[in-house]
Structures are given as structure tokens and as C-alpha cells.
Design a protein around this motif. Structure first.
Motif, PDB file in Angstrom:
ATOM      1  N   HIS A  24       0.798  -1.231   0.000  1.00 38.15           N
ATOM      2  CA  HIS A  24       0.000   0.000   0.000  1.00 38.15           C
ATOM      3  C   HIS A  24       0.828   1.277   0.000  1.00 38.15           C
ATOM      4  CE1 HIS A  24       0.733  -0.370   4.324  1.00 38.15           C
ATOM      5  NE2 HIS A  24       0.415   0.922   4.418  1.00 38.15           N
ATOM      6  N   GLU A  78      -4.994  -0.974  -6.892  1.00 39.81           N
ATOM      7  CA  GLU A  78      -6.188  -0.361  -6.299  1.00 39.81           C
ATOM      8  C   GLU A  78      -5.936   0.024  -4.840  1.00 39.81           C
ATOM      9  OE1 GLU A  78      -9.556  -0.045  -7.680  1.00 39.81           O
ATOM     10  OE2 GLU A  78      -8.415  -0.199  -9.540  1.00 39.81           O
ATOM     11  N   HIS A  81      -3.705   3.133  -4.598  1.00 37.42           N
ATOM     12  CA  HIS A  81      -4.399   4.367  -4.963  1.00 37.42           C
ATOM     13  C   HIS A  81      -5.414   4.816  -3.908  1.00 37.42           C
ATOM     14  CE1 HIS A  81      -5.637   7.357  -8.013  1.00 37.42           C
ATOM     15  NE2 HIS A  81      -6.784   7.280  -7.381  1.00 37.42           N
ATOM     16  N   TYR A  82      -6.171   3.884  -3.370  1.00 36.36           N
ATOM     17  CA  TYR A  82      -7.332   4.258  -2.560  1.00 36.36           C
ATOM     18  C   TYR A  82      -7.182   4.064  -1.060  1.00 36.36           C
ATOM     19  CZ  TYR A  82      -9.583   4.379  -7.102  1.00 36.36           C
ATOM     20  OH  TYR A  82      -9.906   4.682  -8.394  1.00 36.36           O
ATOM     21  N   HIS A  83      -6.026   3.661  -0.557  1.00 33.97           N
ATOM     22  CA  HIS A  83      -5.953   3.306   0.855  1.00 33.97           C
ATOM     23  C   HIS A  83      -6.113   4.474   1.829  1.00 33.97           C
ATOM     24  CE1 HIS A  83      -1.611   4.231   0.383  1.00 33.97           C
ATOM     25  NE2 HIS A  83      -1.579   4.354   1.691  1.00 33.97           N
ATOM     26  N   GLU A  85      -8.537   6.916   1.195  1.00 37.05           N
ATOM     27  CA  GLU A  85      -9.898   7.437   1.016  1.00 37.05           C
ATOM     28  C   GLU A  85     -10.739   7.134   2.256  1.00 37.05           C
ATOM     29  OE1 GLU A  85     -10.984   9.323  -1.368  1.00 37.05           O
ATOM     30  OE2 GLU A  85      -9.488   9.035  -2.922  1.00 37.05           O
ATOM     31  N   TYR A  92      -7.767  11.644   0.652  1.00 36.08           N
ATOM     32  CA  TYR A  92      -7.123  11.718  -0.660  1.00 36.08           C
ATOM     33  C   TYR A  92      -6.878  10.347  -1.234  1.00 36.08           C
ATOM     34  CZ  TYR A  92      -2.840  10.658   1.964  1.00 36.08           C
ATOM     35  OH  TYR A  92      -1.894  10.066   2.749  1.00 36.08           O
ATOM     36  N   ASP A  94      -8.621  11.107  -4.229  1.00 38.95           N
ATOM     37  CA  ASP A  94      -9.754  11.532  -5.035  1.00 38.95           C
ATOM     38  C   ASP A  94     -10.900  12.160  -4.251  1.00 38.95           C
ATOM     39  OD1 ASP A  94      -8.395  10.545  -7.253  1.00 38.95           O
ATOM     40  OD2 ASP A  94      -9.324   8.574  -7.106  1.00 38.95           O
ATOM     41  N   LEU A  96     -13.240  10.646  -2.593  1.00 40.39           N
ATOM     42  CA  LEU A  96     -14.455   9.887  -2.885  1.00 40.39           C
ATOM     43  C   LEU A  96     -15.402   9.888  -1.694  1.00 40.39           C
ATOM     44  CD1 LEU A  96     -12.869   6.825  -4.693  1.00 40.39           C
ATOM     45  CD2 LEU A  96     -13.870   8.865  -5.725  1.00 40.39           C
TER      46      LEU A  96
END
Length: 100
Positions: A24, A78, A81-83, A85, A92, A94, A96
């Protein structure tokens, strides 16, 4: 898998997620040591640079010459990128919100 059936994950999926998760923060290898190892609070600019590690890590895995289409690497990308959010959209990269 024991708490909800919302995501329909197989045992293979959960194994891949568990195996990919340690990657991650791989993007942190691109963060300057002065920021990465700074004691105390980061400045706003340093925070922005530190936050870039999520996207950088995902791009590193996306740009692999080999194995980038393997399920393990796809999960790792994935996760990278998203850990950071959050469900409320206040994080950050994105921002979401909810199930997005």
C-alpha cells in the motif's frame, strides 16, 4: 466475508487482498527522506508531497512491464491508490464519498 456479503468476495479474492496489502505504501520510495522522516508536523506543501505517494504507488504498478494484468498486481494497484480514502470524502487522493 464473515461480517457482510455486500462485496461478494471469494476466498481467492480475500487471499489476494491480504497478500497485496503490504504494498500500500510503495509510492513512499519517491518521497524525499527529509519529508518522510521529518519529526513533528509537516507543512502544507510537505503534506501535499506526502499525499502523492498513493497515486505514485498505483502508477508504479500500472507501468510494470510484466505482470501488470495479474490479479495480485491489480489489487495492489487499487489498494495503493485508494488506501487513504474515507467514506465521508475528506481524504485523498480523489476525495471519494460513500460507495464511490
Amino acid at each position: 466475508m464473515k461480517k457482510t456479503d455486500k462485496y461478494h468476495l471469494s476466498q481467492d479474492d480475500t487471499f489476494l487482498i491480504e497478500t497485496a496489502s503490504p504494498l500500500h505504501d510503495i509510492g513512499k520510495i519517491s518521497i524525499p527522506n527529509e519529508i518522510l522522516n521529518k519529526p513533528g508536523k509537516l507543512t502544507e506543501e510537505e503534506k501535499r508531497i506526502m499525499q502523492d505517494h498513493a497515486v505514485i504507488g498505483a502508477k508504479m504498478l500500472e507501468n510494470l512491464l510484466f505482470y501488470k494484468n495479474e490479479p495480485l498486481v491489480k489489487y495492489a494497484r487499487e489498494i495503493c491508490h485508494y488506501h487513504h480514502e474515507r467514506y465521508d470524502g475528506k481524504d485523498y487522493p480523489d476525495g471519494l464519498v460513500g460507495d464511490a
